[in-house]
Design a protein around this motif. Structure first.
Motif, short mmCIF file in Angstrom:
data_model
loop_
_atom_site.label_atom_id
_atom_site.label_comp_id
_atom_site.label_asym_id
_atom_site.label_seq_id
_atom_site.Cartn_x
_atom_site.Cartn_y
_atom_site.Cartn_z
N LEU A 205 0.82 -1.21 0.00
CA LEU A 205 0.00 0.00 0.00
C LEU A 205 0.86 1.26 0.00
O LEU A 205 0.62 2.20 -0.78
CB LEU A 205 -0.93 -0.03 1.21
N LEU A 206 1.86 1.32 0.86
CA LEU A 206 2.70 2.51 0.96
C LEU A 206 3.51 2.72 -0.32
O LEU A 206 3.68 3.86 -0.78
CB LEU A 206 3.63 2.40 2.16
N SER A 207 4.05 1.65 -0.88
CA SER A 207 4.84 1.78 -2.11
C SER A 207 3.97 2.25 -3.27
O SER A 207 4.40 3.06 -4.09
CB SER A 207 5.52 0.46 -2.44
N GLN A 208 2.71 1.76 -3.33
CA GLN A 208 1.79 2.25 -4.36
C GLN A 208 1.47 3.72 -4.14
O GLN A 208 1.39 4.50 -5.11
CB GLN A 208 0.50 1.43 -4.33
N ALA A 209 1.29 4.10 -2.89
CA ALA A 209 0.91 5.48 -2.57
C ALA A 209 1.99 6.47 -3.00
O ALA A 209 1.69 7.49 -3.64
CB ALA A 209 0.62 5.61 -1.08
N ILE A 210 3.24 6.19 -2.69
CA ILE A 210 4.29 7.14 -3.07
C ILE A 210 4.65 6.99 -4.54
O ILE A 210 5.15 7.95 -5.15
CB ILE A 210 5.54 6.96 -2.19
N TYR A 211 4.41 5.82 -5.13
CA TYR A 211 4.65 5.65 -6.56
C TYR A 211 3.77 6.62 -7.36
O TYR A 211 4.23 7.26 -8.30
CB TYR A 211 4.36 4.21 -6.98
N VAL A 212 2.50 6.74 -6.94
CA VAL A 212 1.57 7.62 -7.63
C VAL A 212 1.69 9.05 -7.10
O VAL A 212 1.78 10.01 -7.88
CB VAL A 212 0.12 7.11 -7.46
N GLY A 213 1.70 9.22 -5.78
CA GLY A 213 1.66 10.55 -5.19
C GLY A 213 2.95 11.33 -5.34
O GLY A 213 2.92 12.55 -5.52
N LEU A 214 4.10 10.65 -5.25
CA LEU A 214 5.40 11.32 -5.32
C LEU A 214 6.14 11.01 -6.62
O LEU A 214 7.34 11.26 -6.71
CB LEU A 214 6.26 10.93 -4.12
N ASP A 215 5.44 10.45 -7.60
CA ASP A 215 6.00 10.19 -8.93
C ASP A 215 7.18 9.22 -8.88
O ASP A 215 8.28 9.51 -9.37
CB ASP A 215 6.42 11.51 -9.60
N ASP A 216 6.95 8.06 -8.26
CA ASP A 216 7.92 6.97 -8.25
C ASP A 216 9.30 7.42 -7.77
O ASP A 216 10.30 7.36 -8.49
CB ASP A 216 8.04 6.36 -9.65
N PRO A 217 9.42 7.87 -6.51
CA PRO A 217 10.72 8.32 -6.02
C PRO A 217 11.62 7.15 -5.62
O PRO A 217 11.16 6.01 -5.46
CB PRO A 217 10.34 9.14 -4.78
N SER A 218 12.90 7.44 -5.48
CA SER A 218 13.79 6.46 -4.86
C SER A 218 13.44 6.36 -3.38
O SER A 218 12.90 7.29 -2.78
CB SER A 218 15.25 6.91 -5.01
N GLU A 253 11.33 1.48 8.87
CA GLU A 253 11.31 2.86 8.37
C GLU A 253 11.26 2.86 6.85
O GLU A 253 12.05 2.20 6.19
CB GLU A 253 12.54 3.63 8.87
N PHE A 254 10.32 3.61 6.31
CA PHE A 254 10.13 3.75 4.86
C PHE A 254 10.53 5.18 4.52
O PHE A 254 9.80 6.12 4.81
CB PHE A 254 8.66 3.50 4.51
N ARG A 255 11.69 5.34 3.90
CA ARG A 255 12.26 6.67 3.71
C ARG A 255 12.42 7.00 2.22
O ARG A 255 13.34 6.52 1.55
CB ARG A 255 13.62 6.78 4.40
N PRO A 256 11.53 7.82 1.64
CA PRO A 256 11.74 8.29 0.27
C PRO A 256 12.98 9.16 0.18
O PRO A 256 13.35 9.85 1.13
CB PRO A 256 10.47 9.09 -0.04
N ARG A 257 13.64 9.13 -0.97
CA ARG A 257 14.87 9.89 -1.18
C ARG A 257 14.66 10.90 -2.30
O ARG A 257 14.01 10.61 -3.30
CB ARG A 257 16.02 8.95 -1.54
N PHE A 258 15.25 12.08 -2.13
CA PHE A 258 15.10 13.15 -3.09
C PHE A 258 16.46 13.77 -3.38
O PHE A 258 17.40 13.62 -2.57
CB PHE A 258 14.14 14.23 -2.55
N PRO A 259 16.60 14.47 -4.52
CA PRO A 259 17.89 15.12 -4.81
C PRO A 259 18.25 16.14 -3.73
O PRO A 259 17.38 16.71 -3.07
CB PRO A 259 17.62 15.81 -6.17
N ALA A 260 19.55 16.34 -3.58
CA ALA A 260 20.06 17.28 -2.56
C ALA A 260 19.53 16.95 -1.19
O ALA A 260 19.07 17.81 -0.43
CB ALA A 260 19.73 18.73 -2.93
N ASP A 261 19.56 15.64 -0.86
CA ASP A 261 19.06 15.19 0.44
C ASP A 261 19.89 15.76 1.59
O ASP A 261 19.37 16.04 2.67
CB ASP A 261 19.08 13.66 0.48
N PHE A 262 21.19 15.91 1.36
CA PHE A 262 22.08 16.47 2.37
C PHE A 262 22.72 17.74 1.83
O PHE A 262 23.26 17.74 0.73
CB PHE A 262 23.18 15.47 2.75
N GLY A 263 22.64 18.80 2.60
CA GLY A 263 23.27 20.06 2.23
C GLY A 263 24.52 20.31 3.06
O GLY A 263 24.95 19.48 3.87
N GLY A 264 25.09 21.49 2.87
CA GLY A 264 26.31 21.84 3.60
C GLY A 264 26.10 21.88 5.10
O GLY A 264 26.97 21.47 5.87
#
Length: 383
Positions: A205-218, A253-264
């Motif tokens: 359920l969660l993987s389907q939700a973020i696949y559609v809602g967050l456009d298939d993120p890592s 823990e189910f953690r989506p990943r996005f670009p620039a996850d870590f900054g300076g």
């Protein structure tokens, strides 16, 4: 199944699906349940090693997850040492039990939501996906308006008979979700068959939700469970298995990943900065989950893409990555293709950074030319 072992150092087992596109959003809960059962069996086998102190369970999906294997897989790693984050979590769990007489995870991730929403208790029945698909019940989930932010109710994402899914108060990343068993249990390997079946439905359920809602993120999925040894040394004190079982509570823990996850700032200070409030992230995730439940929580069906459409999408996919240096740009290659072999050996090609154009200049010595904003390279250097 891929196996790599080195006794006394670490051992790793990777569970791999036969299908190359077997991401969780495309899978039926029954298949995910089989994967969880295999993880349990291999985890018990690795825990039997006398040198193994901690078992790690994690899954990596997508280019930003840090995985080196494109094919979908789940990894199990046994370590001869206890990782510092686990020791810190175990130490705080023991402190909370000694000072307050209760499990910290139960108080933060289970009890507030179980007592408030849907009138559910620890012994109540859940609304199963099977009943939702058959339209026997309404797949309704508490909305943000029903949640009271004072008692942290609005951080709830989903709740079932055996698990509570919520956004942690101090989340490690945007849209991060914690899945905690409602039954107090310190070891993931002690999960019952009913809990594994329920967990499989939640992961689907969660993987389907973020696949559609967050456009298939890592994303990364990992399980925090107790050490596999009966006695653990914490701050110089031997902690018995009984104390660990009373204080520790395993979570996923189910953690989506996005670009620039870590900054300076994060790298310099070690302090995570998360954009947005956990209540806001939970509200969005609840909406994604509710949409999937209203559609029966069926696995995502990926449309077939023609070769012509795939070629058209390649440039946009490539442009999302790091920009290559000017002398590696494919746009420069036509300049060499138009020039004859004799011209290529007798001329240097200058790339103007301001106009982004190539121009040929004669150079008897063939050395690199530098003039203001222009940079010249020979043919061999450009290729």
């Amino acid at each position: 199944m891929y196996l790599q072992e080195a006794q006394g150092i670490a051992s790793r087992k990777t569970k791999i699906s036969r299908r190359h596109n077997a991401l969780l959003a495309l899978q039926k809960p029954e298949n995910i349940e089989l994967m969880l059962q295999a993880i349990i069996e291999r985890g018990k086998a690795l825990s039997a090693h006398t040198w193994a102190k901690q078992i790690l369970y994690f899954k990596q999906y997508g280019p930003l997850s840090g995985g080196s294997l494109v094919h979908p897989h789940t990894q199990i790693v046994s370590l001869p040492v206890l990782p510092p984050p686990l020791l810190s979590r175990l130490e705080y769990s023991l402190y909370a039990l000694g000072e307050h007489g209760h499990c910290a995870t139960c108080q933060a991730l289970v009890d507030p939501f179980v007592k408030k929403f849907c009138g559910l208790s620890r012994t109540s029945s859940r609304i199963s996906l099977q009943r939702i698909r058959s339209r026997e019940v309404d797949a309704d989930i508490p909305t943000a308006g029903e949640a009271d932010e004072v008692d942290e109710g609005s951080r709830l994402v989903h709740i079932t008979q055996h698990f509570v899914v919520s956004v942690p108060y101090a989340s490690s990343s945007q849209y991060c979700m914690a899945v905690a068993p409602r039954r107090h249990s310190a070891d993931f390997l002690d999960s019952t068959a009913e809990e594994l079946a329920d967990l499989a439905e939640i992961l689907a359920l969660l993987s389907q939700a973020i696949y559609v809602g967050l456009d298939d993120p890592s994303y990364n999925i990992f399980i925090r469970t107790r050490p596999c040894r009966d006695t653990v040394k914490v701050r110089g004190r031997d902690v018995s298995s009984k104390e660990i079982n009373s204080a520790f509570h395993w979570t996923l823990e189910f953690r989506p990943r996005f670009p620039a996850d870590f900054g300076g700032f994060e790298i310099a200070s070690g302090v995570r900065v998360v954009t947005g409030l956990p209540e806001d992230h939970a509200e969005e995730l609840r909406g994604f989950v509710k949409d999937r439940l209203n559609e029966g929580a069926e696995p995502i069906v990926v449309k077939q893409v023609s070769k012509q459409s795939a070629r058209a999408r390649r440039p946009s996919t490539y442009s999302a990555g790091p920009v290559p240096p000017p002398h590696k740009l494919n746009l420069m290659l036509p300049a060499f293709q138009k020039a004859s072999k004799q011209e290529q050996t007798s001329k240097n090609y200058v790339f103007d950074r301001q106009t982004s154009k190539m121009s040929a200049q004669s150079s008897a010595s063939g050395s690199v030319l530098r003039a203001g904003s222009k940079q010249a390279w020979t043919k061999d250097e450009l290729c």
